[in-house]
Design a protein around this motif. Sequence first.
Motif, PDB file in Angstrom:
ATOM      1  N   PHE B   2       0.841  -1.197   0.000  1.00 11.99           N
ATOM      2  CA  PHE B   2       0.000   0.000   0.000  1.00 11.99           C
ATOM      3  C   PHE B   2       0.879   1.250   0.000  1.00 11.99           C
ATOM      4  O   PHE B   2       0.605   2.213  -0.714  1.00 11.99           O
ATOM      5  CB  PHE B   2      -0.917  -0.008   1.234  1.00 11.99           C
ATOM      6  N   THR B   5       2.207   1.831  -3.477  1.00 14.36           N
ATOM      7  CA  THR B   5       1.131   2.266  -4.386  1.00 14.36           C
ATOM      8  C   THR B   5       0.785   3.735  -4.130  1.00 14.36           C
ATOM      9  O   THR B   5       0.705   4.546  -5.066  1.00 14.36           O
ATOM     10  CB  THR B   5      -0.139   1.401  -4.162  1.00 14.36           C
ATOM     11  N   TYR B   6       0.600   4.049  -2.867  1.00 21.73           N
ATOM     12  CA  TYR B   6       0.232   5.421  -2.477  1.00 21.73           C
ATOM     13  C   TYR B   6       1.333   6.395  -2.904  1.00 21.73           C
ATOM     14  O   TYR B   6       1.067   7.447  -3.501  1.00 21.73           O
ATOM     15  CB  TYR B   6       0.024   5.432  -0.956  1.00 21.73           C
ATOM     16  N   ARG B   9       1.472   6.754  -6.796  1.00 20.62           N
ATOM     17  CA  ARG B   9       0.336   7.516  -7.330  1.00 20.62           C
ATOM     18  C   ARG B   9       0.466   8.991  -6.959  1.00 20.62           C
ATOM     19  O   ARG B   9       0.165   9.870  -7.750  1.00 20.62           O
ATOM     20  CB  ARG B   9      -0.972   6.968  -6.765  1.00 20.62           C
ATOM     21  N   GLU B  10       0.913   9.232  -5.740  1.00 28.42           N
ATOM     22  CA  GLU B  10       1.028  10.627  -5.294  1.00 28.42           C
ATOM     23  C   GLU B  10       2.094  11.354  -6.100  1.00 28.42           C
ATOM     24  O   GLU B  10       1.902  12.503  -6.507  1.00 28.42           O
ATOM     25  CB  GLU B  10       1.370  10.651  -3.788  1.00 28.42           C
TER      26      GLU B  10
END
Lengths: 244, 483
Positions: B2, B5-6, B9-10
């Motif tokens: 996670f 991914t976070y 994407r950020e």
Amino acid sequence: MYKLTGVTKLYQKGRRTVPAVRDLDLVIEDGEWLAVQGRTGHGKSTLLNLLGGLDRPTEGTVELDGINLGALRETQLTRVRAESIGFIFQTFNLIPTLSAAENVEAALIPLSITAAARRARIAAALESVGLADRAAHLPSEMSGGQQQRTAIARALVKEPTVLLADEPTGNLDEDTRDDIIALLERLWRDRGLTLVLVTHDTSVARRAQRAGVMSKGHLTIKQDNRPGPRPESHAVTAAHDPAT
Amino acid sequence: MFFVTYLRRELRRRMRQAIFVALGLAVGIGLVVTVSAASAGVKKAEASVLSSLYGVGTDVTVTGSAPQPGKPTAGGQTPKGGTQISGSPSGATICQDGKCENAAGKTISSLVPEYLPIKSAEVADVARLHDVLAAAGGLLLTENTITFPKNFGQSGGSAPPTPNTLSVDGVDTGHAALGPLSNASLTSGHSFTAAESDADVAIVDSGYATSGNLKVGSTITIDSVKFTVIGIVRQPQSTSPPDVYIPLEVAQALKTGPLGVETGDVNTIYVTATSAADIPAVQHEITKLLPHDTVTTAASLASEVTGSVASAAKLANDLGKWLAVLVLIAAFALASLLTMSAVARRVGEFGTLKAIGWRTRQIVVQVLGESVAMGVVGAVVGVGLGFAGAAIISKVAPKLSALIPGAGGGGTFQSQSVNGGPVSRTIGGSPDRTIPVPLHPSITVGVILLAVLLAVAGGLVAGLFGSWRIAKLRPADALSRVA
């Protein structure tokens, strides 16, 4: 069960001290749905923040299941929020770069849950709000109602005992509002949640067991449809409406 | 998972800002790498000059004092072994050991030591010092040959002739790993053997061999003694080596004029310390032991090397270093400001995360992760920029040169022009030498690691500023801002 005793919350605005909540006594039973109405700036959101452990009272105590939230250290308070309290916001507050499933997963990050259990819970939460087929969608790819459903799934995925909703239908059209309230009502019933819902909408407030109005920091209970006899101490409010 | 991914994407959402921060760090890192590479190249060039002057394995060199130019003794007499040339309207006269004769048409030669002598016992004393691994003596000599034209000294005659100089180095054949030959490569013939320690044999420098058309087996004459060439050596490009190497014992036996050495004397001691850390101590001990002699280390010699290599070193160390530091500070500040601004824009997001139970530490790790990721990208691009900068420097940098001060002194000739004003010519000692030094910027693994560390540190600093703001963030305040 919540028990608020003599709760006052003051804010400092420049040199002025502004009372947001004044000398509030309130008991909210486990599994109760309380709706709070009131004009903007009269303390509704502050009350919700105090109940959610996002803020501490200036005076008095806020107890959840016998624990004084104001006396907890920040890490303990964070733990209570992570395990026991779900939040729903008017503006959904989804993380725009994460998909629906990932937004729901964000609520499980503070908890020690295995990856498999996490996946199962996310799927179940999205299923319960009717978004099983939208798991991979980003917030920008969903309607307002779908975004709020995602936010509800995020609030419920950790299986809390309390759900705090701050004007959850404030940004939605009437049909969607009805859908969301119906969903919340179903989840409240099915899961035995304690639901505190702040709303401007009287039609929404009427569906709650109890409804009160916040005015200048005082909460006045206007409606009480709870079944069965209620102990006197459980019906304490800060200020009773003379009309009731 | 996670977390990644976070983070990904950020960063993708803030692509432009992320690129801006990474590029800012990359420019700073690139400059650090380029300056470090140039500095390392200059240091390498300096080191090559110094090692060639010193020889591999030599940590400290001791030389006798520089001899002063010869002066006529009281009463106008020439010092013993000295030569005086005087001019008059009838011609020039050479006076040597009290005997005077007409200089015109004469050829005279003189062998002089470059430094005043050091007793052989002192070599042994140095070798016995604590922290000294080995010590070997050497005898640096210069043979000056001067031929006077027939009309020299007459009115309207030729100008004073220029002497030919031949530098001769007496080397200790028992210590091949120390001294001037340790850094040389043999191109033909062989080096000195133990049996040749007292033989009239010589090894010549390749440059001198070429100019004198010398081969192994050729003979050369030094101070009227014939030497057989047994080997030809090439010293590193950046050196100005002696022309001829002969065994120390043989060199000590040559006649060396008024500053002549006695049997067993040397005028140079090559010293190896037990470790690099002991060099200052060894220098101190030898200075105490031989207070009148000159004790140099690579570090002290480096301070005497001037020329463009020294200027380049100064430029790289001063301007380059500070420029890199300033750009790095600017890049750090930029990254910090942009991270603070990003955190300010994401207050609602962080407030929400706190509301749903994220600990401050978890949010801080997320933000730090994003900053460090930008730092790593900055490091990769910065190292690339550094390599490009080093390549550009390698292509466009002007050729460097090192000016090495000569040994000075040692004069035994004096001349006086017939037209009046005294003209003093010092022959002997060695003149200042300018050596071309190639500059090859080099990027080491250490520099790359430093670059990565700096970039990650830049990301961390930026992230810490953002984290400080997050730590202070009250969730209720953050959420009210969203509302």
